[in-house]
Write a protein that holds these residues in place. Structure first.
Motif, PDB file in Angstrom:
ATOM      1  N   GLU A 192       0.833  -1.209   0.000  1.00  0.00           N
ATOM      2  CA  GLU A 192       0.000   0.000   0.000  1.00  0.00           C
ATOM      3  C   GLU A 192       0.867   1.259   0.000  1.00  0.00           C
ATOM      4  O   GLU A 192       0.541   2.256  -0.652  1.00  0.00           O
ATOM      5  N   ALA A 193       1.962   1.207   0.740  1.00  0.00           N
ATOM      6  CA  ALA A 193       2.836   2.383   0.831  1.00  0.00           C
ATOM      7  C   ALA A 193       3.444   2.724  -0.527  1.00  0.00           C
ATOM      8  O   ALA A 193       3.527   3.899  -0.896  1.00  0.00           O
ATOM      9  N   ARG A 194       3.874   1.711  -1.279  1.00  0.00           N
ATOM     10  CA  ARG A 194       4.468   1.971  -2.597  1.00  0.00           C
ATOM     11  C   ARG A 194       3.477   2.675  -3.511  1.00  0.00           C
ATOM     12  O   ARG A 194       3.811   3.626  -4.213  1.00  0.00           O
ATOM     13  N   GLU A 195       2.247   2.200  -3.499  1.00  0.00           N
ATOM     14  CA  GLU A 195       1.210   2.813  -4.333  1.00  0.00           C
ATOM     15  C   GLU A 195       0.924   4.239  -3.876  1.00  0.00           C
ATOM     16  O   GLU A 195       0.791   5.160  -4.696  1.00  0.00           O
ATOM     17  N   ALA A 196       0.845   4.430  -2.561  1.00  0.00           N
ATOM     18  CA  ALA A 196       0.558   5.763  -2.029  1.00  0.00           C
ATOM     19  C   ALA A 196       1.702   6.737  -2.319  1.00  0.00           C
ATOM     20  O   ALA A 196       1.473   7.906  -2.631  1.00  0.00           O
ATOM     21  N   LEU A 197       2.927   6.268  -2.225  1.00  0.00           N
ATOM     22  CA  LEU A 197       4.083   7.117  -2.515  1.00  0.00           C
ATOM     23  C   LEU A 197       4.046   7.620  -3.947  1.00  0.00           C
ATOM     24  O   LEU A 197       4.322   8.782  -4.225  1.00  0.00           O
TER      25      LEU A 197
ATOM     26  N   ALA B 177      14.274  -0.341   0.502  1.00  0.00           N
ATOM     27  CA  ALA B 177      15.199  -0.974  -0.434  1.00  0.00           C
ATOM     28  C   ALA B 177      14.573  -1.187  -1.801  1.00  0.00           C
ATOM     29  O   ALA B 177      15.290  -1.302  -2.807  1.00  0.00           O
ATOM     30  N   SER B 178      13.247  -1.235  -1.862  1.00  0.00           N
ATOM     31  CA  SER B 178      12.565  -1.473  -3.142  1.00  0.00           C
ATOM     32  C   SER B 178      12.332  -0.183  -3.929  1.00  0.00           C
ATOM     33  O   SER B 178      11.870  -0.222  -5.059  1.00  0.00           O
ATOM     34  N   LEU B 179      12.647   0.972  -3.329  1.00  0.00           N
ATOM     35  CA  LEU B 179      12.377   2.258  -3.969  1.00  0.00           C
ATOM     36  C   LEU B 179      13.632   2.808  -4.632  1.00  0.00           C
ATOM     37  O   LEU B 179      14.727   2.689  -4.098  1.00  0.00           O
ATOM     38  N   ASP B 180      13.445   3.405  -5.775  1.00  0.00           N
ATOM     39  CA  ASP B 180      14.551   4.080  -6.447  1.00  0.00           C
ATOM     40  C   ASP B 180      14.745   5.470  -5.864  1.00  0.00           C
ATOM     41  O   ASP B 180      15.855   5.986  -5.806  1.00  0.00           O
ATOM     42  N   GLN B 181      13.671   6.094  -5.450  1.00  0.00           N
ATOM     43  CA  GLN B 181      13.701   7.395  -4.785  1.00  0.00           C
ATOM     44  C   GLN B 181      12.701   7.363  -3.633  1.00  0.00           C
ATOM     45  O   GLN B 181      11.771   6.563  -3.639  1.00  0.00           O
ATOM     46  N   ALA B 182      12.879   8.245  -2.698  1.00  0.00           N
ATOM     47  CA  ALA B 182      11.960   8.274  -1.563  1.00  0.00           C
ATOM     48  C   ALA B 182      11.933   9.657  -0.955  1.00  0.00           C
ATOM     49  O   ALA B 182      12.872  10.431  -1.111  1.00  0.00           O
ATOM     50  N   PRO B 183      10.846   9.983  -0.247  1.00  0.00           N
ATOM     51  CA  PRO B 183      10.836  11.240   0.517  1.00  0.00           C
ATOM     52  C   PRO B 183      11.722  11.089   1.742  1.00  0.00           C
ATOM     53  O   PRO B 183      12.339  10.041   1.961  1.00  0.00           O
ATOM     54  N   HIS B 184      11.794  12.124   2.538  1.00  0.00           N
ATOM     55  CA  HIS B 184      12.506  12.023   3.803  1.00  0.00           C
ATOM     56  C   HIS B 184      11.764  11.048   4.709  1.00  0.00           C
ATOM     57  O   HIS B 184      10.542  10.894   4.619  1.00  0.00           O
ATOM     58  N   VAL B 185      12.510  10.382   5.590  1.00  0.00           N
ATOM     59  CA  VAL B 185      11.958   9.288   6.389  1.00  0.00           C
ATOM     60  C   VAL B 185      12.220   9.504   7.865  1.00  0.00           C
ATOM     61  O   VAL B 185      13.341   9.833   8.267  1.00  0.00           O
ATOM     62  N   VAL B 186      11.166   9.319   8.676  1.00  0.00           N
ATOM     63  CA  VAL B 186      11.286   9.220  10.126  1.00  0.00           C
ATOM     64  C   VAL B 186      10.687   7.881  10.527  1.00  0.00           C
ATOM     65  O   VAL B 186       9.529   7.597  10.208  1.00  0.00           O
ATOM     66  N   PHE B 187      11.479   7.042  11.178  1.00  0.00           N
ATOM     67  CA  PHE B 187      10.973   5.745  11.620  1.00  0.00           C
ATOM     68  C   PHE B 187      10.194   5.898  12.926  1.00  0.00           C
ATOM     69  O   PHE B 187      10.581   6.660  13.810  1.00  0.00           O
TER      70      PHE B 187
ATOM     71  N   ARG C 163       9.602   7.157  -7.303  1.00  0.00           N
ATOM     72  CA  ARG C 163       9.307   6.202  -8.366  1.00  0.00           C
ATOM     73  C   ARG C 163       9.732   4.812  -7.941  1.00  0.00           C
ATOM     74  O   ARG C 163      10.723   4.662  -7.230  1.00  0.00           O
ATOM     75  N   PRO C 164       9.036   3.770  -8.411  1.00  0.00           N
ATOM     76  CA  PRO C 164       9.513   2.423  -8.162  1.00  0.00           C
ATOM     77  C   PRO C 164      10.848   2.208  -8.852  1.00  0.00           C
ATOM     78  O   PRO C 164      11.181   2.874  -9.819  1.00  0.00           O
ATOM     79  N   ALA C 165      11.624   1.227  -8.342  1.00  0.00           N
ATOM     80  CA  ALA C 165      12.910   0.934  -8.954  1.00  0.00           C
ATOM     81  C   ALA C 165      12.725   0.523 -10.402  1.00  0.00           C
ATOM     82  O   ALA C 165      11.807  -0.204 -10.763  1.00  0.00           O
ATOM     83  N   ALA C 166      13.641   0.998 -11.250  1.00  0.00           N
ATOM     84  CA  ALA C 166      13.553   0.714 -12.674  1.00  0.00           C
ATOM     85  C   ALA C 166      14.523  -0.378 -13.060  1.00  0.00           C
ATOM     86  O   ALA C 166      15.548  -0.581 -12.426  1.00  0.00           O
ATOM     87  N   ALA C 167      14.204  -1.103 -14.097  1.00  0.00           N
ATOM     88  CA  ALA C 167      15.114  -2.095 -14.645  1.00  0.00           C
ATOM     89  C   ALA C 167      16.283  -1.381 -15.306  1.00  0.00           C
ATOM     90  O   ALA C 167      16.238  -0.197 -15.592  1.00  0.00           O
ATOM     91  N   GLU C 168      17.341  -2.138 -15.565  1.00  0.00           N
ATOM     92  CA  GLU C 168      18.534  -1.544 -16.167  1.00  0.00           C
ATOM     93  C   GLU C 168      18.211  -0.866 -17.473  1.00  0.00           C
ATOM     94  O   GLU C 168      18.687   0.198 -17.771  1.00  0.00           O
ATOM     95  N   GLU C 169      17.387  -1.466 -18.314  1.00  0.00           N
ATOM     96  CA  GLU C 169      16.986  -0.878 -19.585  1.00  0.00           C
ATOM     97  C   GLU C 169      15.485  -1.090 -19.767  1.00  0.00           C
ATOM     98  O   GLU C 169      14.971  -2.158 -19.486  1.00  0.00           O
ATOM     99  N   PRO C 170      14.731  -0.123 -20.259  1.00  0.00           N
ATOM    100  CA  PRO C 170      15.202   1.213 -20.576  1.00  0.00           C
ATOM    101  C   PRO C 170      15.334   2.072 -19.326  1.00  0.00           C
ATOM    102  O   PRO C 170      14.717   1.786 -18.317  1.00  0.00           O
ATOM    103  N   ALA C 171      16.102   3.117 -19.393  1.00  0.00           N
ATOM    104  CA  ALA C 171      16.313   3.989 -18.240  1.00  0.00           C
ATOM    105  C   ALA C 171      15.058   4.793 -17.946  1.00  0.00           C
ATOM    106  O   ALA C 171      14.277   5.119 -18.833  1.00  0.00           O
ATOM    107  N   ALA C 172      14.866   5.105 -16.686  1.00  0.00           N
ATOM    108  CA  ALA C 172      13.692   5.872 -16.272  1.00  0.00           C
ATOM    109  C   ALA C 172      13.979   7.364 -16.416  1.00  0.00           C
ATOM    110  O   ALA C 172      15.003   7.784 -16.925  1.00  0.00           O
TER     111      ALA C 172
END
Length: 247
Positions: free
Chosen positions: A37-42, A66-76, A125-134
């Protein structure tokens, strides 16, 4: 400041909502019960700050990052104190133990405000595959870097050098030198060409980290990076470098 709450406990999310009412500049844009759910919401909500639990059904908070290519700032936000060191290794802004204290939350939010002023995060954005580049990244984007058991969130602006090391690429930032399974060709398509320059077949440098330039053999150039190694720019790229850096 747009905030996303990620916690499998409805009670914990409710308590955070109650505490955050005291901060007029904070907008809770959504909630998520687990990593999927978090990935979709992000992706949809593009929050500035993630208040993230660690232990959740399925994937942990660390596995989500670890599954994200980018992320906002994080507070645990967690009931367990043994993950604090690991949290700061991924450059989390803060680590709040449950039940979250208002005074500690105030400190964490102030850290987020300062970070947002200095480096507003871009769309996650979700992590991208090596090709094509995001889509290309800006220097202020945060990227997730994992090398073995260690992981970090790091601004691209803080990375001074990308260098081929065997079948991996080595990243230079602060005192760290992690290896990532990416080619320089892939990285070159993702990086801002106004900031990152392909010095030769082995290296990409961050122009903002240049401390000195001197002529070198065969009309090439040698670059000294601040708190970093020397890099020789190839003859062909030296021509491009002079054109890029000239008026």
């Amino acid at each position: 400041m747009k905030v996303l709450l990620v916690d499998d406990s409805r009670l914990a999310r409710t308590e955070l909502r109650h505490l955050l009412q005291a901060y007029p500049d904070v907008e809770i844009v959504g909630e998520a019960r687990h990593a999927a759910e978090a990935r979709e919401a992000l992706q949809q909500l593009q929050p500035d700050l993630l208040l993230l639990d660690i232990h959740m059904p399925g994937e942990t908070g660390f596995e989500l990052l670890a599954s994200l290519d980018q992320a906002p700032h994080v507070v645990f936000t967690t009931a367990y104190d043994e993950y604090a060191l690991r949290a700061f290794e991924v450059n989390a802004l803060d680590y709040l133990l449950k039940p979250v204290q208002e005074s500690r939350l105030t400190v964490a939010l102030e850290k987020a405000r300062r970070k947002l002023v200095a480096s507003p995060p871009e769309t996650t954005r979700p992590a991208a595959a090596e090709e094509p580049a995001a889509t290309p990244l800006t220097a202020q984007d945060q990227v997730f870097v994992k090398d073995g058991e260690r992981c970090w969130f790091v601004r691209l602006a803080d990375i001074k050098l990308f260098e081929i090391n065997g079948s991996y690429t080595q990243i230079y930032f602060e005192q760290h030198r992690p290896l990532i399974p990416r080619t320089l060709q892939h990285l070159e398509t993702r990086l801002d060409p106004k900031v990152f320059f392909r010095a030769n077949r082995q290296q990409i440098i961050n122009l903002k980290w240049i401390a000195g330039i001197e002529p070198w053999f065969s009309n090439t150039l040698k670059i000294q990076l601040r708190d970093g190694p020397e890099v020789e720019i190839s003859r062909q790229q030296s021509v491009r470098f002079r054109e890029l850096m000239s008026l």
